[in-house]
Scaffold this motif. Sequence first.
Motif, PDB file in Angstrom:
ATOM      1  N   THR A   1       0.774  -1.333   0.177  1.00 31.95           N
ATOM      2  CA  THR A   1       0.052  -0.133  -0.166  1.00 31.95           C
ATOM      3  C   THR A   1       0.805   1.461   0.018  1.00 31.95           C
ATOM      4  OG1 THR A   1      -1.402  -1.399   1.155  1.00 31.95           O
ATOM      5  CG2 THR A   1      -1.999   1.057   1.070  1.00 31.95           C
ATOM      6  N   PRO A   2       0.798   1.908  -0.867  1.00 32.34           N
ATOM      7  CA  PRO A   2       1.496   3.310  -1.047  1.00 32.34           C
ATOM      8  C   PRO A   2       1.272   4.259   0.153  1.00 32.34           C
ATOM      9  CG  PRO A   2       0.469   3.096  -3.012  1.00 32.34           C
ATOM     10  CD  PRO A   2      -0.067   2.069  -2.083  1.00 32.34           C
ATOM     11  N   LYS A   3       2.207   4.889   0.552  1.00 34.76           N
ATOM     12  CA  LYS A   3       2.033   5.786   1.925  1.00 34.76           C
ATOM     13  C   LYS A   3       2.164   7.243   1.406  1.00 34.76           C
ATOM     14  CE  LYS A   3       2.061   2.554   5.086  1.00 34.76           C
ATOM     15  NZ  LYS A   3       1.030   2.192   6.099  1.00 34.76           N
ATOM     16  N   LYS A   4       1.326   8.273   1.855  1.00 38.17           N
ATOM     17  CA  LYS A   4       1.571   9.482   1.403  1.00 38.17           C
ATOM     18  C   LYS A   4       2.297  10.095   2.805  1.00 38.17           C
ATOM     19  CE  LYS A   4      -1.293  14.020   0.783  1.00 38.17           C
ATOM     20  NZ  LYS A   4      -2.404  14.263   0.785  1.00 38.17           N
ATOM     21  N   ILE A   5       3.486  10.997   2.329  1.00 40.86           N
ATOM     22  CA  ILE A   5       4.204  11.627   3.271  1.00 40.86           C
ATOM     23  C   ILE A   5       4.522  13.210   3.045  1.00 40.86           C
ATOM     24  CG2 ILE A   5       5.220   9.272   4.230  1.00 40.86           C
ATOM     25  CD1 ILE A   5       7.757  10.102   2.668  1.00 40.86           C
TER      26      ILE A   5
ATOM     27  N   GLN B   1      13.319  17.331   2.722  1.00 43.28           N
ATOM     28  CA  GLN B   1      13.300  16.126   3.598  1.00 43.28           C
ATOM     29  C   GLN B   1      12.031  15.577   3.699  1.00 43.28           C
ATOM     30  OE1 GLN B   1      15.010  18.119   7.103  1.00 43.28           O
ATOM     31  NE2 GLN B   1      17.168  17.585   6.542  1.00 43.28           N
ATOM     32  N   MET B   2      12.192  14.196   3.734  1.00 41.28           N
ATOM     33  CA  MET B   2      10.884  13.435   4.015  1.00 41.28           C
ATOM     34  C   MET B   2      11.292  12.074   4.987  1.00 41.28           C
ATOM     35  SD  MET B   2      10.674  11.605   0.169  1.00 41.28           S
ATOM     36  CE  MET B   2      11.295  12.797  -0.765  1.00 41.28           C
ATOM     37  N   THR B   3      10.169  11.648   5.546  1.00 44.74           N
ATOM     38  CA  THR B   3      10.737  10.557   6.459  1.00 44.74           C
ATOM     39  C   THR B   3      10.064   9.385   5.813  1.00 44.74           C
ATOM     40  OG1 THR B   3      10.225  12.092   8.329  1.00 44.74           O
ATOM     41  CG2 THR B   3      10.104   9.509   8.829  1.00 44.74           C
ATOM     42  N   ILE B   4      11.051   8.266   5.850  1.00 41.82           N
ATOM     43  CA  ILE B   4      10.522   6.852   5.163  1.00 41.82           C
ATOM     44  C   ILE B   4       9.858   6.177   6.227  1.00 41.82           C
ATOM     45  CG2 ILE B   4      11.540   4.788   4.427  1.00 41.82           C
ATOM     46  CD1 ILE B   4      13.877   6.058   3.510  1.00 41.82           C
ATOM     47  N   PRO B   5       8.374   5.741   5.880  1.00 43.29           N
ATOM     48  CA  PRO B   5       7.673   5.028   7.096  1.00 43.29           C
ATOM     49  C   PRO B   5       8.514   3.944   7.523  1.00 43.29           C
ATOM     50  CG  PRO B   5       6.566   5.405   5.079  1.00 43.29           C
ATOM     51  CD  PRO B   5       7.856   5.659   4.701  1.00 43.29           C
ATOM     52  N   LYS B   6       8.519   3.902   8.870  1.00 43.22           N
ATOM     53  CA  LYS B   6       9.273   2.695   9.529  1.00 43.22           C
ATOM     54  C   LYS B   6       8.972   1.346   9.137  1.00 43.22           C
ATOM     55  CE  LYS B   6       9.813   1.183  14.533  1.00 43.22           C
ATOM     56  NZ  LYS B   6      10.559  -0.063  14.086  1.00 43.22           N
ATOM     57  N   GLU B   7       7.748   0.973   8.761  1.00 47.15           N
ATOM     58  CA  GLU B   7       7.478  -0.310   8.245  1.00 47.15           C
ATOM     59  C   GLU B   7       8.375  -0.707   7.184  1.00 47.15           C
ATOM     60  OE1 GLU B   7       3.344  -0.772   6.134  1.00 47.15           O
ATOM     61  OE2 GLU B   7       3.159   0.533   7.677  1.00 47.15           O
ATOM     62  N   PHE B   8       8.333   0.376   6.128  1.00 50.38           N
ATOM     63  CA  PHE B   8       9.465   0.173   4.730  1.00 50.38           C
ATOM     64  C   PHE B   8      10.929   0.105   5.363  1.00 50.38           C
ATOM     65  CE2 PHE B   8       6.278   2.494   1.997  1.00 50.38           C
ATOM     66  CZ  PHE B   8       5.527   1.945   2.204  1.00 50.38           C
ATOM     67  N   PHE B   9      11.202   1.077   6.166  1.00 54.35           N
ATOM     68  CA  PHE B   9      12.631   1.018   6.657  1.00 54.35           C
ATOM     69  C   PHE B   9      13.140  -0.298   7.147  1.00 54.35           C
ATOM     70  CE2 PHE B   9      15.805   2.134   9.766  1.00 54.35           C
ATOM     71  CZ  PHE B   9      16.618   3.128   8.752  1.00 54.35           C
ATOM     72  N   ASP B  10      12.196  -0.923   7.988  1.00 49.75           N
ATOM     73  CA  ASP B  10      12.297  -2.126   8.736  1.00 49.75           C
ATOM     74  C   ASP B  10      12.424  -3.152   7.787  1.00 49.75           C
ATOM     75  OD1 ASP B  10      12.634  -0.784  11.159  1.00 49.75           O
ATOM     76  OD2 ASP B  10      10.551  -1.389  12.010  1.00 49.75           O
ATOM     77  N   ALA B  11      11.445  -3.297   6.856  1.00 49.35           N
ATOM     78  CA  ALA B  11      11.258  -4.386   6.002  1.00 49.35           C
ATOM     79  C   ALA B  11      12.432  -4.315   4.973  1.00 49.35           C
ATOM     80  CB  ALA B  11      10.073  -4.274   5.070  1.00 49.35           C
ATOM     81  N   LEU B  12      13.157  -3.271   4.659  1.00 48.88           N
ATOM     82  CA  LEU B  12      14.237  -3.284   3.679  1.00 48.88           C
ATOM     83  C   LEU B  12      15.719  -3.383   4.788  1.00 48.88           C
ATOM     84  CD1 LEU B  12      12.855  -0.736   1.142  1.00 48.88           C
ATOM     85  CD2 LEU B  12      13.350  -3.203   0.900  1.00 48.88           C
ATOM     86  N   GLN B  13      15.515  -3.349   5.929  1.00 48.01           N
ATOM     87  CA  GLN B  13      16.623  -3.491   6.728  1.00 48.01           C
ATOM     88  C   GLN B  13      17.776  -2.425   6.533  1.00 48.01           C
ATOM     89  OE1 GLN B  13      18.170  -7.602   6.113  1.00 48.01           O
ATOM     90  NE2 GLN B  13      16.701  -8.176   7.578  1.00 48.01           N
ATOM     91  N   MET B  14      17.183  -1.127   6.231  1.00 50.22           N
ATOM     92  CA  MET B  14      17.857   0.168   5.736  1.00 50.22           C
ATOM     93  C   MET B  14      18.948   0.537   7.167  1.00 50.22           C
ATOM     94  SD  MET B  14      15.153   2.405   4.085  1.00 50.22           S
ATOM     95  CE  MET B  14      15.898   2.882   2.399  1.00 50.22           C
ATOM     96  N   GLN B  15      19.889   1.163   6.518  1.00 49.59           N
ATOM     97  CA  GLN B  15      20.994   1.397   7.679  1.00 49.59           C
ATOM     98  C   GLN B  15      20.942   2.967   7.521  1.00 49.59           C
ATOM     99  OE1 GLN B  15      24.470  -1.056   7.112  1.00 49.59           O
ATOM    100  NE2 GLN B  15      23.330  -2.910   7.364  1.00 49.59           N
ATOM    101  N   ASP B  16      22.255   3.319   7.416  1.00 46.34           N
ATOM    102  CA  ASP B  16      22.583   4.951   7.600  1.00 46.34           C
ATOM    103  C   ASP B  16      22.630   5.592   6.285  1.00 46.34           C
ATOM    104  OD1 ASP B  16      24.892   3.843   7.078  1.00 46.34           O
ATOM    105  OD2 ASP B  16      25.902   5.099   8.557  1.00 46.34           O
TER     106      ASP B  16
END
Length: 95
Positions: free
Chosen positions: A3-7, A14-29
């Motif tokens: 589901t797309p997210k509106k941010i 600057q924009m904030t990546i939704p936490k669920e996307f960040f976590d799912a992709l195991q993003m770092q810095d």
Amino acid sequence: MDTPKKIKVSKQRQMTIPKEFFDALQMQDEVTVELVEGGILIKPIHKLPDGFVEQILQSLVEKGFSGQELVEKFKEATQSVGWTTFRATDEENTI
């Protein structure tokens, strides 16, 4: 997660990546950002742990790879999606 997210985008672009996307992709810095047709593609950069590069190279050399073949196998090993969670099921597939 499909589901797309509106941010919001701040005045500083600057924009904030939704936490669920960040976590799912195991993003770092760090991420890469690419302009694609109709949008922006953001991909996580997964850094190799300290000493891991040497372990990969040593293992590939022990398996008999050298020259250009070693270079290609090394690229494969370090650029594979999910390398951080790689678990071999048998000795043949172990790097």
